[in-house]
Design an enzyme around this catalytic site. Structure first.
Site, PDB file in Angstrom:
ATOM      1  N   ASN A  23      48.488 -17.788  18.596  1.00 27.88           N
ATOM      2  CA  ASN A  23      48.278 -16.342  18.597  1.00 27.88           C
ATOM      3  C   ASN A  23      46.823 -15.975  18.798  1.00 27.88           C
ATOM      4  OD1 ASN A  23      50.977 -15.662  18.006  1.00 27.88           O
ATOM      5  ND2 ASN A  23      50.625 -15.837  15.800  1.00 27.88           N
ATOM      6  N   THR A 206      51.744 -25.250  -2.819  1.00 25.48           N
ATOM      7  CA  THR A 206      50.385 -24.809  -3.139  1.00 25.48           C
ATOM      8  C   THR A 206      50.451 -23.618  -4.081  1.00 25.48           C
ATOM      9  OG1 THR A 206      50.280 -23.349  -1.197  1.00 25.48           O
ATOM     10  CG2 THR A 206      49.488 -25.611  -0.924  1.00 25.48           C
ATOM     11  N   GLY A 208      47.453 -21.706  -4.907  1.00 25.68           N
ATOM     12  CA  GLY A 208      46.183 -20.995  -4.855  1.00 25.68           C
ATOM     13  C   GLY A 208      45.166 -21.618  -5.784  1.00 25.68           C
ATOM     14  N   ASP A 240      46.967 -23.506   6.525  1.00 25.66           N
ATOM     15  CA  ASP A 240      47.189 -24.334   7.711  1.00 25.66           C
ATOM     16  C   ASP A 240      46.324 -25.590   7.666  1.00 25.66           C
ATOM     17  OD1 ASP A 240      49.010 -22.481   8.752  1.00 25.66           O
ATOM     18  OD2 ASP A 240      47.391 -21.293   9.611  1.00 25.66           O
TER      19      ASP A 240
END
Length: 302
Positions: A23, A206, A208, A240
């Protein structure tokens, strides 16, 4: 839960092939995110490369020296610039198709704390195809859910080596696809939104600022604390980068606790960078940098 520190030297990290989205990110950074119907002024606008697939491929190339991207972009200036950016980072773009649709675009709002809201216009990502794409015998493949899930399933079927799925954005997963995953990676919200993951063989989650964990058949089997970051610039590419790092670390032979620690450290570096495709050190750097904390943690549990 095992906190064993793996003392044997890992093998060199292999390259990674990423099948997924590419993108153009159009980002507006403001002091705060608007409420529905509200206008917030004083924002700063910029355009940069993005897409979960491209972000992961670039992170893998920066960590391991090279990677391969399978995806699609339009026959437009945005498509050309995104291909150039990936190639410059060390990504093999020979399996990226040029199609008639416009290049995928993400509209991103970011506040002063790095929190974000994202709207994605798939464009060319809806035309990703595996025609003429082959996977090598021991090749690791990483996918996400920003392209058609049937394409992801086709990639899983064709993968002869390690297959990982970043199940984001959250969506019901085709049962066969889930069965073919050697690893699924999600954040804590996605983990709750996809009930089937509770019984999946291997899932990394995950949390944070609370770090990350690996679940085996629904049971927490390994965990690693987050790296404290006070200078957050952008959280968009952190997940990512974590995904690419975790797959590469596991493929390099690290035990799960160490692999999570490496991925957490990579994610921490990513949030310090304003780009969705942040500059990173090599995987070997993060492997060595996390050894002392692992040794300290192991000693503390004895």
């Amino acid at each position: 839960m095992s906190n064993t520190v793996h003392s044997a030297a890992p093998v060199s990290p292999s390259s990674l092939t990423v099948v997924g989205s590419i993108n153009l990110d159009i980002t507006a950074t403001a002091s705060r995110l608007p409420s529905p119907g509200e206008t917030v002024g004083g924002a700063v606008l910029r355009q940069q490369p993005g897409g979960k697939g491209a972000n992961q491929a670039v992170a893998a190339a920066r960590l391991a020296g090279s990677s391969r991207m399978v995806g699609a972009v339009g026959q437009d200036d945005a498509g050309r610039s995104l291909l150039d950016a990936m190639a410059a980072a060390g990504v093999d773009i020979s399996s990226v198709a040029r199609v008639d649709e416009a290049t995928g675009t993400a509209l991103v709002l970011v506040d002063s704390d790095g929190e974000n809201q994202i709207v994605v216009c798939p464009g060319a990502n809806a035309s990703v195809s595996l025609d003429a794409v082959t996977f090598r015998e021991l090749e690791a493949v990483l996918c996400q859910l920003e392209v058609d899930q049937d394409v992801v399933l086709e990639a899983a079927r064709a993968t002869k080596g390690f297959f990982a799925l970043n199940a984001a954005p959250a969506a019901p997963i085709i049962p066969e696809l889930l069965e073919r995953c050697d690893l699924v990676i999600v954040n804590e919200t996605e983990y709750e939104l996809i009930p089937a993951l509770k019984n999946a063989p291997l899932v990394a989650v995950t949390y944070g600022g609370e770090g990350s964990a690996i679940f085996v058949d629904g049971e927490r089997a390994a965990e690693a604390p987050a790296v404290r970051v006070t200078d957050i610039a952008n959280t968009i590419g952190a997940g990512d980068a974590f995904c690419a790092a975790l797959v590469l670390a596991l493929q390099a032979g690290l035990e799960r606790v160490h692999a999570l620690a490496v991925a957490n450290a990579v994610g921490a570096d990513a949030v310090r960078d304003s780009s969705s495709q942040p500059a990173l050190q090599t995987l070997e750097h993060y492997i060595e940098a996390t050894r002392p904390s692992l040794a300290a943690g192991s000693a503390a549990t004895r």
